[in-house]
Design an enzyme around this catalytic site. Structure first.
Site, PDB file in Angstrom:
ATOM      1  N   ASN A   1      -2.027  10.875   0.607  1.00 40.63           N
ATOM      2  CA  ASN A   1      -0.899  11.165  -0.286  1.00 40.63           C
ATOM      3  C   ASN A   1      -0.938  10.259  -1.504  1.00 40.63           C
ATOM      4  OD1 ASN A   1       0.359  13.022   1.566  1.00 40.63           O
ATOM      5  ND2 ASN A   1       0.889  11.254   2.797  1.00 40.63           N
TER       6      ASN A   1
ATOM      7  N   ARG B   1       0.893  -1.187   0.000  1.00 40.67           N
ATOM      8  CA  ARG B   1       0.000   0.000   0.000  1.00 40.67           C
ATOM      9  C   ARG B   1       0.916   1.217   0.000  1.00 40.67           C
ATOM     10  NH1 ARG B   1       0.314   4.251   2.495  1.00 40.67           N
ATOM     11  NH2 ARG B   1      -0.327   3.881   4.628  1.00 40.67           N
TER      12      ARG B   1
ATOM     13  N   ASP C   1       4.815   3.236  11.251  1.00 42.26           N
ATOM     14  CA  ASP C   1       4.709   4.676  11.052  1.00 42.26           C
ATOM     15  C   ASP C   1       3.302   5.094  10.634  1.00 42.26           C
ATOM     16  OD1 ASP C   1       5.618   7.324  10.676  1.00 42.26           O
ATOM     17  OD2 ASP C   1       5.939   6.951   8.551  1.00 42.26           O
ATOM     18  N   ASP C   2       2.661   4.296   9.774  1.00 44.55           N
ATOM     19  CA  ASP C   2       1.346   4.693   9.260  1.00 44.55           C
ATOM     20  C   ASP C   2       0.285   4.656  10.354  1.00 44.55           C
ATOM     21  OD1 ASP C   2       2.009   4.985   6.373  1.00 44.55           O
ATOM     22  OD2 ASP C   2       2.676   2.936   6.710  1.00 44.55           O
TER      23      ASP C   2
ATOM     24  N   LYS D   1      11.965   7.923   3.149  1.00 45.48           N
ATOM     25  CA  LYS D   1      11.793   8.079   4.606  1.00 45.48           C
ATOM     26  C   LYS D   1      13.169   8.163   5.273  1.00 45.48           C
ATOM     27  CE  LYS D   1       7.200   7.608   5.188  1.00 45.48           C
ATOM     28  NZ  LYS D   1       6.285   8.405   5.998  1.00 45.48           N
TER      29      LYS D   1
ATOM     30  N   GLU E   1       6.532   0.382   7.121  1.00 46.17           N
ATOM     31  CA  GLU E   1       5.976   1.477   6.322  1.00 46.17           C
ATOM     32  C   GLU E   1       5.156   0.940   5.159  1.00 46.17           C
ATOM     33  OE1 GLU E   1       6.848   4.853   7.262  1.00 46.17           O
ATOM     34  OE2 GLU E   1       5.107   5.207   5.976  1.00 46.17           O
ATOM     35  N   ASP E   2       3.982   1.481   5.002  1.00 46.64           N
ATOM     36  CA  ASP E   2       3.130   1.229   3.839  1.00 46.64           C
ATOM     37  C   ASP E   2       2.856  -0.258   3.593  1.00 46.64           C
ATOM     38  OD1 ASP E   2       3.128   3.940   3.760  1.00 46.64           O
ATOM     39  OD2 ASP E   2       3.832   4.140   1.709  1.00 46.64           O
TER      40      ASP E   2
HETATM   41  N1  LIG Z   1      -0.404  12.336   5.997  1.00 47.38           N
HETATM   42  C1  LIG Z   1       0.188  11.292   6.516  1.00 47.38           C
HETATM   43  O1  LIG Z   1       1.129  11.412   7.319  1.00 47.38           O
HETATM   44  C2  LIG Z   1      -0.259   9.918   6.152  1.00 47.38           C
HETATM   45  C3  LIG Z   1      -1.145   9.715   5.133  1.00 47.38           C
HETATM   46  N2  LIG Z   1      -1.538   8.449   4.814  1.00 47.38           N
HETATM   47  C4  LIG Z   1      -2.435   8.296   3.682  1.00 47.38           C
HETATM   48  O2  LIG Z   1      -3.650   7.747   4.092  1.00 47.38           O
HETATM   49  C5  LIG Z   1      -4.211   6.985   3.045  1.00 47.38           C
HETATM   50  C6  LIG Z   1      -4.729   5.684   3.614  1.00 47.38           C
HETATM   51  O3  LIG Z   1      -3.698   4.945   4.209  1.00 47.38           O
HETATM   52  P1  LIG Z   1      -4.053   3.605   5.021  1.00 47.38           P
HETATM   53  O4  LIG Z   1      -5.011   3.875   6.123  1.00 47.38           O
HETATM   54  O5  LIG Z   1      -2.798   2.953   5.404  1.00 47.38           O
HETATM   55  O6  LIG Z   1      -4.766   2.778   3.865  1.00 47.38           O
HETATM   56  P2  LIG Z   1      -5.751   1.578   3.986  1.00 47.38           P
HETATM   57  O7  LIG Z   1      -5.807   0.929   2.662  1.00 47.38           O
HETATM   58  O8  LIG Z   1      -5.400   0.748   5.187  1.00 47.38           O
HETATM   59  O9  LIG Z   1      -7.176   2.265   4.281  1.00 47.38           O
HETATM   60  C7  LIG Z   1      -7.909   3.004   3.371  1.00 47.38           C
HETATM   61  C8  LIG Z   1      -9.306   3.182   3.950  1.00 47.38           C
HETATM   62  O10 LIG Z   1     -10.031   4.087   3.123  1.00 47.38           O
HETATM   63  C9  LIG Z   1     -11.319   3.556   2.901  1.00 47.38           C
HETATM   64  N3  LIG Z   1     -11.895   4.064   1.658  1.00 47.38           N
HETATM   65  C10 LIG Z   1     -11.585   3.700   0.386  1.00 47.38           C
HETATM   66  N4  LIG Z   1     -12.407   4.314  -0.480  1.00 47.38           N
HETATM   67  C11 LIG Z   1     -13.231   5.102   0.250  1.00 47.38           C
HETATM   68  C12 LIG Z   1     -14.295   5.958  -0.064  1.00 47.38           C
HETATM   69  N5  LIG Z   1     -14.674   6.159  -1.336  1.00 47.38           N
HETATM   70  N6  LIG Z   1     -14.951   6.578   0.947  1.00 47.38           N
HETATM   71  C13 LIG Z   1     -14.570   6.403   2.227  1.00 47.38           C
HETATM   72  N7  LIG Z   1     -13.569   5.590   2.595  1.00 47.38           N
HETATM   73  C14 LIG Z   1     -12.902   4.947   1.619  1.00 47.38           C
HETATM   74  C15 LIG Z   1     -11.121   2.062   2.866  1.00 47.38           C
HETATM   75  O11 LIG Z   1     -12.342   1.375   3.077  1.00 47.38           O
HETATM   76  C16 LIG Z   1     -10.128   1.895   4.006  1.00 47.38           C
HETATM   77  O12 LIG Z   1     -10.833   1.842   5.220  1.00 47.38           O
HETATM   78  C17 LIG Z   1      -3.130   6.858   1.978  1.00 47.38           C
HETATM   79  O13 LIG Z   1      -3.436   7.735   0.920  1.00 47.38           O
HETATM   80  C18 LIG Z   1      -1.871   7.337   2.656  1.00 47.38           C
HETATM   81  O14 LIG Z   1      -1.019   8.021   1.772  1.00 47.38           O
HETATM   82  C19 LIG Z   1      -1.125   7.353   5.518  1.00 47.38           C
HETATM   83  C20 LIG Z   1      -0.224   7.507   6.540  1.00 47.38           C
HETATM   84  C21 LIG Z   1       0.300   8.801   6.883  1.00 47.38           C
HETATM   85  C1  LIG Z   2       3.121   9.752   4.717  1.00 43.68           C
HETATM   86  C2  LIG Z   2       2.883   8.342   4.704  1.00 43.68           C
HETATM   87  O1  LIG Z   2       3.491   7.609   5.467  1.00 43.68           O
HETATM   88  C3  LIG Z   2       1.921   7.774   3.798  1.00 43.68           C
HETATM   89  O2  LIG Z   2       1.263   8.503   3.062  1.00 43.68           O
HETATM   90  O3  LIG Z   2       1.804   6.549   3.785  1.00 43.68           O
HETATM   91 MG   LIG Z   3       3.378   5.590   4.941  1.00 46.00          MG
END
Ligand SMILES: NC(=O)C1=CN([C@@H]2O[C@H](COP(=O)(O)OP(=O)(O)OC[C@H]3O[C@@H](n4cnc5c(N)ncnc54)[C@H](O)[C@@H]3O)[C@@H](O)[C@H]2O)C=CC1
Ligand SMILES: CC(=O)C(=O)O
Ligand SMILES: [Mg+2]
Length: 604
Positions: free
Chosen positions: A446, A183, A295-296, A201, A272-273
């Protein structure tokens, strides 16, 4: 005692910052001549002084004029700026990749210069080596590939990892970032191409936390991919097989973890990811056995919590009012659930309760809409946040985002869904009806194209009075009359370097909730009331080294308070225990590597 350790001579090319002067320690090199020029760690390009050229067999292998580090630096920046000028008007992706290439070439050639330009220009370069450009690099990795960086362990290496880990040339490794590519940001399963994320990272680790780049290790665990396009791509560099599942998968990760901690018992591994199921499973499996964190789940949670606390302050309310905030989280994956879990813990502490009441304020939406207890096959990780239908008057299982926002009138709308643009005009306009005078919109997914909304749309449709944060950078928005809509970057980059550095210097064998909480609270308290009033929730990334020193010290002190700190190098637990808060920050700062050319001393 720890002062001796800080300023003592070292064979590790450690540079020490004394007041404003950096004193480079000598560096032992076991090679000579052209081999040195081809080693980016030792290479100084035209910067080798004549005496060193004599000593190391370099005379005649370089143009005669010796160029100073400052001059080399200026020369690189000049070529970078002219690339910027020459690519003006070209598509964003083309420009970003060109910038990534020029930085990557420097990274391949001369690490000292690379890390110095990165540290000094982190605001400009973070979007290139990290999100959003790193996403584009991962998507195109197989085509962009020129030379390997880090280590690759694949499903075909089963049974071999314990010996493979000794193929890594560095004697000591402090920080490892590991992915299985399942992911990558919001871009899905990118298989082996996800290696770009650990590399990016770890560049942040060097820039922000001053982890010595000779002691970092990006790792790809290639267990196959379920991305059909990659499986059919003739350039694809990973295993052409579906992802391993179940026990087969876990046995690979187990073997890798055993190998790493056998060779480097004091290393820290950042997961990560990973796709959600493995993110949670591996965290539970390893967090009490090894010094690791996800981290996530955990880094993101701390950054979001700091943002939520900042939002409460921006509303002019006491921090304890966090428990009254109605928060709608869109995305029930590793990041969204991590955020809600940490927010619930913080709210419980504030309310002195077990968290049950506070969770009533949280609404969780995934791809199937609002999550309630009526959800079929409710994920156990989401269960604590599933709504009881009797308590959500007018809403039902699976209610849409629009329905939820309309009904709840949330104080905070936070996206971690990976779905670009899901906070559309209608949703954002509904946020004008929020019960809060200063509603917050966090579009944290992101890279940029996956952000739930753009900064411009957030201010345009939800109003000038919002606070806004995104995971990838956007420019501040001009609101007219000289007013600025401030864009915050709610990204785990504000915490993971400090979590890693603090854990490393504490010598703790585990990373506890208390250490993570200390990191989040430290970040939350970093911002002044004056900034908060302007809608600034996080400090400028330009101060990332200073922020990381503070966060690292907070993590270290939490480890000491929990009696987990075993010390690092010559600094034992007793010295750590007797350091004041300021001394701890100074200790952490003085352990940060800083790029300067060290005198090279040849040893056979
Ligand atoms: N800003 C930051 O520091 C971070 C940002 N992220 C971002 O968060 C996003 C998700 O990461 P994870 O939680 O690890 O992914 P994940 O795949 O574990 O979860 C994604 C979630 O979004 C839901 N989803 C998908 N389509 C949807 C829709 N149309 N409406 C509502 N919910 C929907 C899914 O059902 C799932 O629950 C990624 O884009 C990642 O880049 C992740 C970690 C850190
Ligand atoms: C920032 C980060 O860890 C992510 O988007 O998955
Ligand atoms: Mg990440």
């Amino acid at each position: 005692m720890w002062r001796v350790a800080r300023f003592g001579g070292s064979k590790l090319c450690r540079s020490r910052r004394l007041l404003s002067t950096v004193i480079p320690g000598p560096c032992i090199v076991h090679k000579r001549g052209a081999d040195i020029l081809h080693d980016p760690w030792f290479n100084k390009d035209t910067g080798f002084p004549l005496t060193e050229r004599d000593r190391l067999g370099l005379r005649g292998l370089l143009p005669p004029r010796v160029i100073s580090f400052e001059h080399q630096y200026a020369r690189f920046m000049e070529s970078y700026r002219s690339l910027e000028k020459n690519t003006q008007g070209q598509p964003d992706g083309v420009v970003s990749l060109a910038k990534w290439r020029i930085l990557n070439r420097l990274h391949d050639r001369n690490e000292t210069l690379y890390y110095r330009v990165l540290i000094d220009n982190i605001k400009d370069f973070a979007p290139i080596i990290y999100t959003p450009t790193v996403g584009l690099v991962c998507q195109n990795y197989s085509g962009l590939f020129r030379r390997p960086r880090g280590m690759y362990f694949s499903a075909k290496d089963k049974g071999e990892m314990m010996s493979m880990i000794y193929n890594w040339p560095a004697q000591q490794v402090d920080m490892i970032v590991l992915t299985d590519g399942s992911r990558i940001l919001g871009l899905g399963d990118l298989g082996v191409q996800g290696i770009g994320i650990p590399i990016g990272k770890l560049d942040m680790y060097v820039s922000a936390a001053g982890i010595n780049p000779q002691r970092i290790l990006p790792v790809m665990l290639d267990v196959g991919t379920n991305n059909q396009r990659l499986l059919e791509d003739r350039l694809y560099l990973g295993l052409r097989q579906p992802r391993l599942e179940g026990e087969e998968y876990l046995s690979i990760v187990d073997e890798f973890m055993e190998a790493v901690f056998t060779r480097w018992p004091k290393a820290i591994v950042q997961f990560e990811d990973f796709q959600m199921k493995w993110a949670f499973e591996t965290l539970q499996r390893y967090r009490k056995r090894f010094c690791m964190f996800n981290d996530d789940i955990q880094g993101t949670a701390g950054v979001a919590l700091a943002g939520l606390l900042g939002t409460v302050r921006a509303q002019g309310r006491p921090l304890a009012d966090l428990i009254k905030q109605k928060i709608v989280v869109v995305g029930a994956g590793s990041a969204g659930l991590g955020v809600l879990t940490m927010a619930a813990q913080a709210a419980s502490r504030m309310a002195g309760s077990n968290g049950v009441v506070e969770k009533n304020q949280f609404f969780l939406i995934d791809k199937d809409g609002l999550i309630t207890k009526e959800r079929k096959n409710l994920d156990p990780a989401a269960a604590p946040f599933a709504k009881d239908p009797s308590e959500i008057d007018g809403l039902r299982e699976g209610a849409s985002l629009i329905e939820v926002v309309k009904r709840v009138k949330p104080d905070v709308l936070l996206g971690l869904s990976g779905v670009g643009g899901i906070f559309n005009e209608e949703v954002l306009k509904l946020m004008r009806e929020s019960d809060s005078k200063k509603p917050a919109i966090f579009a944290m997914s992101n890279p940029t194209m996956n952000a739930e909304c753009t900064a411009a749309d957030a201010f345009k449709y939800a109003g000038d009075n919002i606070v806004f944060a995104s995971g990838s950078p956007f420019k501040n928005v001009h609101l007219g009359d000289g007013k600025i809509g401030y864009v915050n970057q709610a990204n785990n980059m504000y915490l993971f370097p400090g979590i890693g550095l603090g854990a490393l210097l504490s010598g703790a064998r585990f990373i506890t909730d208390g250490m993570l909480q200390a990191a989040a609270e430290c970040l939350a308290s970093y911002i002044t009331d004056e900034d908060i009033q302007k809608g600034i929730l996080y400090p400028s990334i330009r101060s990332i080294r200073h922020i990381t020193a503070e966060v690292g010290a907070a993590v270290l002190r939490a480890a000491v308070a929990e009696e987990l700190a075993e010390g690092h190098g010559d600094v034992g637990p007793r010295e750590l225990l007797h350091m004041s808060k300021e001394e701890t920050v100074e200790y952490v700062t003085s352990n940060m590597w800083f790029p300067v050319y060290s005198p090279l001393v040849h040893e056979k």
